[in-house]
Each structure stands twice: as structure tokens, then as C-alpha cells.
Scaffold this motif. Structure first.
Motif, PDB file in Angstrom:
ATOM      1  N   ILE A  28      83.560 -62.823  82.777  1.00 50.98           N
ATOM      2  CA  ILE A  28      83.599 -64.062  82.396  1.00 50.98           C
ATOM      3  C   ILE A  28      82.367 -64.898  83.322  1.00 50.98           C
ATOM      4  N   LEU A  29      82.140 -64.291  84.382  1.00 48.66           N
ATOM      5  CA  LEU A  29      80.956 -65.058  84.818  1.00 48.66           C
ATOM      6  C   LEU A  29      79.670 -65.060  84.042  1.00 48.66           C
ATOM      7  N   LEU A  30      79.346 -63.951  83.608  1.00 49.15           N
ATOM      8  CA  LEU A  30      78.049 -63.817  82.698  1.00 49.15           C
ATOM      9  C   LEU A  30      78.099 -64.534  81.633  1.00 49.15           C
ATOM     10  N   VAL A  31      79.582 -64.726  80.813  1.00 48.26           N
ATOM     11  CA  VAL A  31      79.769 -65.632  79.595  1.00 48.26           C
ATOM     12  C   VAL A  31      79.388 -66.970  79.995  1.00 48.26           C
ATOM     13  N   VAL A  32      79.876 -67.403  81.065  1.00 49.11           N
ATOM     14  CA  VAL A  32      79.716 -68.751  81.659  1.00 49.11           C
ATOM     15  C   VAL A  32      78.406 -69.136  82.043  1.00 49.11           C
ATOM     16  N   PHE A  33      77.373 -67.993  82.638  1.00 50.32           N
ATOM     17  CA  PHE A  33      75.977 -68.311  82.492  1.00 50.32           C
ATOM     18  C   PHE A  33      75.571 -68.480  81.103  1.00 50.32           C
ATOM     19  N   LEU A  34      75.659 -67.609  80.332  1.00 53.87           N
ATOM     20  CA  LEU A  34      75.090 -67.780  78.993  1.00 53.87           C
ATOM     21  C   LEU A  34      75.326 -68.830  78.420  1.00 53.87           C
ATOM     22  N   PHE A  35      76.842 -69.573  78.289  1.00 53.16           N
ATOM     23  CA  PHE A  35      77.231 -70.645  77.773  1.00 53.16           C
ATOM     24  C   PHE A  35      76.468 -71.829  78.253  1.00 53.16           C
ATOM     25  N   ILE A  36      76.157 -71.709  79.686  1.00 57.21           N
ATOM     26  CA  ILE A  36      75.348 -72.910  80.037  1.00 57.21           C
ATOM     27  C   ILE A  36      73.944 -72.947  79.712  1.00 57.21           C
ATOM     28  N   GLN A  37      73.466 -71.836  79.634  1.00 58.91           N
ATOM     29  CA  GLN A  37      71.834 -71.655  79.212  1.00 58.91           C
ATOM     30  C   GLN A  37      71.932 -72.056  77.779  1.00 58.91           C
ATOM     31  N   ILE A  38      72.970 -71.845  76.749  1.00 58.89           N
ATOM     32  CA  ILE A  38      72.855 -72.207  75.443  1.00 58.89           C
ATOM     33  C   ILE A  38      73.048 -73.849  75.483  1.00 58.89           C
ATOM     34  N   ILE A  39      74.056 -74.240  76.122  1.00 57.65           N
ATOM     35  CA  ILE A  39      74.230 -75.726  76.160  1.00 57.65           C
ATOM     36  C   ILE A  39      73.159 -76.730  76.479  1.00 57.65           C
ATOM     37  N   VAL A  40      72.639 -76.134  77.515  1.00 54.08           N
ATOM     38  CA  VAL A  40      71.684 -76.955  78.391  1.00 54.08           C
ATOM     39  C   VAL A  40      70.320 -76.930  77.289  1.00 54.08           C
TER      40      VAL A  40
END
Length: 215
Positions: free
Chosen positions: A11-23
């Protein structure tokens, strides 16, 4: 070390990737207006990367995945690992450089985007890579064995840097093991982050020195 299950780590890794994509989407969307304001692309990259990292670190604190113990420096272990890494880097650059790939491509990128790339190499990459590979995968995920976790986290770390030849991959894998051992021994993520920053700084010095010698 406290351990979470694999699901929590993922979940933490998915959150990190999600933040990267959105930014990245956000900055690509507003990129034209920023360029109209004569903001150099180098600064745009710097602002984009620092925004993503800041949001992720805030999330880690908010979700209690980072606390004060993660910022305890073990001076005795840090001295040992810094001397070890420095010795290995000197040996690598003096005797093994002919086996490694060319650094000219990286040097060209550094010349094109000096601010964002240097800050990324010396700060952003060490912070994110150590949090993801050491804190989350090695420390937080319960993979059944610390040695399995060390191998998995180091392998992922090496894959993230697999952009040159196989010999480089072996070297990066070895340095990844040292960073993993640093985290295991100190049980604080700030120590491998500092060691990673030191490693990258020395490598940058060698790159600039080698390119200067060629010129």
C-alpha cells in the motif's frame, strides 16, 4: 525493527507511485504556463520532484510510518560504513573503471539540468530510494526472514539503477547490500540515507574529475 505485513508495505509503495503520477500530471498540465513565465525547465523539474517527495514524507508521518526513531544517527556505525564505502569507491574508480559503462551520458544530463539533477542525485534519490528499498521493503514488510528481505530490497534497488551494463548491476547490488546492512545495524533510516548521500557525492566528484581530465 517493527514489521508490517506485505499488504501494508505494498500500500505504501502504491501511494508513492500514485503521488509521483499525480504530481507529474499536474506539472505537465501547468508546465506551459510556467514556461510562459520564463521559468527554466531545470527549475520546473526541481519543483516537481521536491513537491512529490514532500507530499510522500508528510503522508509517512501522518500514517505513523516514520517517527523520531527513524532519525537517530549511529555515529560509530556511520563512521565504519563511510570509511568502508570510501575505500571501495576509490578501489572501483582506480582499478575497475574500465569494466564500468561510460559516464558521459550522465555528465551531459548534468550539464543540461544542473540544479535538478545534482539535487536529485545528492538528496531526492537517496531519500526516496532508502525509504522505499530499506524502510518499506527491508524494514516494514514481513517477508519471513531478514535475509530474504535484504536480498529482495537490494535486488529491487539494483534493478532501479540497471541502465548500463551487467558489471554495473553487480556493483550497485553490492553497494545496495551495504546500505541494507547499515539499516539493519542502526535500525534508523537516516543512517543509510546519509551513507547514500555520501556515496553519490563521491561518485559525482569522480565523474566531474574524469570528465575534466578528458577535456
Amino acid at each position: 525493527m517493527d514489521t508490517l505485513n506485505i499488504k501494508s508495505g505494498l500500500i505504501l509503495l502504491v501511494v508513492f507511485l500514485f503521488i509521483q503520477i499525480i504530481v507529474r500530471i499536474m506539472f505537465r498540465t501547468i508546465g506551459f504556463s510556467l514556461k510562459d513565465a520564463n521559468l527554466p525547465e531545470d527549475w520546473l523539474r526541481f519543483i516537481r520532484d521536491s513537491t512529490a517527495i514532500l507530499i510522500f514524507i508528510i503522508y509517512l508521518f501522518y500514517s505513523n510510518n516514520l517517527d523520531s526513531t527513524d532519525f537517530t544517527i549511529s555515529y560509530s556505525w556511520m563512521f565504519f560504513f563511510i570509511i568502508l564505502v570510501l575505500s571501495l569507491l576509490i578501489i572501483e574508480n582506480l582499478f575497475l573503471s574500465k569494466f564500468t559503462s561510460s559516464e558521459s551520458e550522465l555528465f551531459d544530463i548534468l550539464k543540461q539540468y544542473p540544479i535538478s539533477q545534482i539535487v536529485n542525485i545528492l538528496l531526492f534519490a537517496p531519500i526516496i530510494e532508502e525509504i522505499v528499498c530499506r524502510k518499506i521493503i527491508l524494514g516494514d514488510m514481513n517477508l519471513g526472514s531478514i535475509w530474504i528481505a535484504l536480498f529482495v530490497s537490494t535486488f529491487i534497488f539494483a534493478i532501479l539503477h540497471f541502465q548500463f551494463n551487467f558489471f554495473d548491476f553487480i556493483l550497485i547490488f553490492f553497494y545496495g547490500l551495504l546500505l541494507g546492512f547499515c539499516y539493519i545495524k542502526t535500525e534508523s533510516i537516516i543512517n543509510p540515507i546519509i551513507l547514500h548521500i555520501f556515496f553519490n557525492a563521491i561518485q559525482l566528484l569522480f565523474i566531474f574529475n574524469n570528465e575534466k581530465s578528458i577535456e
